[in-house]
Scaffold this active site. Structure first.
Site, short mmCIF file in Angstrom:
data_model
loop_
_atom_site.label_atom_id
_atom_site.label_comp_id
_atom_site.label_asym_id
_atom_site.label_seq_id
_atom_site.Cartn_x
_atom_site.Cartn_y
_atom_site.Cartn_z
CE1 TYR A 142 -3.70 2.49 0.52
CE2 TYR A 142 -2.46 3.29 2.41
CZ TYR A 142 -3.50 3.44 1.51
OH TYR A 142 -4.32 4.54 1.59
CG ASP A 237 5.73 3.80 1.01
OD1 ASP A 237 5.98 4.50 2.01
OD2 ASP A 237 4.57 3.64 0.56
CE LYS A 265 0.77 5.01 8.30
NZ LYS A 265 0.83 4.20 7.09
C1 LIG Z 1 0.16 4.66 5.71
C2 LIG Z 1 0.96 4.43 4.48
C3 LIG Z 1 0.92 5.31 3.39
C4 LIG Z 1 -0.08 6.44 3.31
O1 LIG Z 1 0.13 7.40 4.30
P1 LIG Z 1 -1.11 8.37 4.70
O2 LIG Z 1 -0.48 9.30 5.69
O3 LIG Z 1 -2.16 7.50 5.26
O4 LIG Z 1 -1.53 9.05 3.47
C5 LIG Z 1 1.79 5.10 2.34
N1 LIG Z 1 2.66 4.08 2.35
C6 LIG Z 1 2.73 3.21 3.37
C7 LIG Z 1 3.73 2.11 3.34
C8 LIG Z 1 1.87 3.34 4.46
O5 LIG Z 1 1.90 2.44 5.44
#
Ligand SMILES: *Cc1c(COP(=O)(O)O)cnc(C)c1O
Length: 431
Positions: A142, A237, A265
């Site tokens: 994701y 990511d 995060k």
């Molecule tokens: C949570 C997440 C995102 C998206 O971040 P948001 O702040 O929710 O837009 C993108 N990549 C990874 C790996 C994530 O866990």
């Protein structure tokens, strides 16, 4: 009716599904969401006064536990100086210096407001830098909800069983190619099928949005090699893994270099923050230095920077936090695995440092297809058992448990005891 139920009923009338993000809905576990009133350390309290040991941690940011005094004080102080100026500030310079000074291969960084934005912008920078359009992502990973990346995505998309989102025009995903996690051959095949067309390969270096699926030995190294050979950029990511697996993130933890890295995060400590960064020559393509346009009214917001800086400063000054977190993770998930084995449960533990999950399947989970063999009805039973004993897990089989520095052994031992009750109860444990 509980206060949570009452609020949820009101919420459903004015908000889609009663929530502001689908992963917060309890639909897939046949419950209604608990409305959280406050949180402190490893615990959250709902509007009805129920207290839960929290394993979601706001989906990752709260690595020091909720409501950490240093973070709270930094935010209060920043608020006294004004909430936003739409102008350059000292705090954002400090934040950029801190990230560039600690993360390998990040020489320049741009702050944004979410992980979604970070990834979307990193992809744009990679395309602008390489002059190529196609990107490779892995099924079950994701990367936020931007159009081009909502292809066979994990997290809420996976829980809801939505293969691809409605409202995303085919044109937006035409250049997104899907590969199989932990299978470098599938990436090699794409490079051969589309020579000199692939701008970047984007990967969660440890996948944590289809449950937790660590990279197999050599997988990330192979991606590095393939990208270098084919003139594509490797994007890690690290919205979850950044500043979690260690202060240098997954690059440091696994010893593999990325060209671009995305954050979110933890760097916001609970405030809406994201960032992307990489080598100078790539980041110099970003406006106003270069032709890749990307902007944000509230980017680098001083209050958000204060929160993130406070959390990152503690983590930098106390590297033992990472040693302890990773050791605690190994112990806790190891004990959970022993417990499942002893119970003969048709389930397995999968973990990476302070991230982990229980997959309700006997198929070894190395990718999305294997994760999907999980018995989500069993997860629902497990989730309900844990919640009824005051343990708050993600309301989905396909999300991680997040440990924080505030989770002490006694809390984790209690969690194991509650797990034990579930897996050893005849009606539920053995079937
Ligand atoms: C949570 C997440 C995102 C998206 O971040 P948001 O702040 O929710 O837009 C993108 N990549 C990874 C790996 C994530 O866990």
């Amino acid at each position: 009716m509980t206060k949570s139920e009452e609020l949820y009923e009101r919420a459903c009338k004015v908000m889609p599904g009663g929530v502001n993000s689908p992963v917060r809905a309890f639909g897939s576990v046949g419950q209604t969401p608990r409305m959280i009133a406050s949180a402190d350390g490893a615990y959250m309290t709902d509007e009805d006064g129920n207290r839960y040991l929290d394993f979601v941690g706001s989906w990752g940011p709260m690595i020091l536990g909720h409501n950490h005094p240093a973070v709270r004080e930094a935010v209060i102080k920043a608020c006294g100086d004004g909430l936003s100026f739409g102008a350059a500030t000292a705090r954002e310079v400090e934040m950029a210096e801190l990230i560039c000074g600690s993360v390998p291969n990040v020489e320049m960084v741009r702050m944004v407001n979410s992980g979604t934005e970070a990834v979307m912008s990193a992809i744009r920078a990679a395309r602008g830098f390489t002059g190529r359009d196609r990107i490779v992502k892995f099924t079950g990973c994701y990367h936020g909800h931007s159009d081009a990346l909502l292809v066979q995505a994990g997290s809420g998309v996976m829980t809801a069983g939505i293969p691809d989102s409605a409202g995303v025009p085919e044109g937006c995903t035409r250049d997104t190619l899907s590969a199989v996690y932990n299978d470098a051959e599938s990436v090699r095949n794409l490079f051969e099928a589309f020579p000199e067309e692939i701008a970047a390969v984007i990967v969660e270096p440890a996948a944590a949005n289809m449950g937790v699926v660590p990279p197999r030995a050599g997988f990330l190294e192979s991606l590095r090699k393939l990208c270098t050979e084919h003139g594509a950029l490797l994007i890690f990511d690290e919205v979850i893994t950044g500043f979690r697996l260690g202060f240098a993130g997954a690059q440091g933890y696994f010893g593999v270099d990325a060209d671009l890295v995305t954050f979110g995060k933890i760097i916001g400590a609970g405030m809406p923050v994201g960032a992307y960064g990489g080598r100078r020559e790539i980041m110099q393509k970003v406006a106003p230095l270069g032709p890749v346009y990307q902007a944000g009214t509230l980017s680098g917001n001083p209050v958000a920077m204060a929160a993130g800086l406070a959390q990152l400063t503690i983590l930098r000054e106390h590297p033992e936090i990472y040693t302890q977190l990773n050791e605690t993770g190994d112990w806790f998930f190891g004990e959970a695995a022993k417990l499942l084995a002893a119970a003969g449960a048709k389930a397995q533990v999968s973990s990476c440092g302070s991230l982990g999950c229980i997959f309700f399947t006997e198929t070894p989970v190395v990718n999305y297809a294997a994760a999907k063999t999980s018995d989500t009805a069993r997860y629902t039973e497990y989730f309900r058992h844990m919640l009824s004993h005051g343990i708050y897990l993600a309301p989905s089989q396909f999300e991680a448990m997040f440990l924080s520095a505030a989770h002490r052994r006694e809390e984790l031992q209690r969690t194991l005891d509650v797990m034990q009750e579930f897996f050893f109860s005849d009606s539920r444990g053995m079937g």
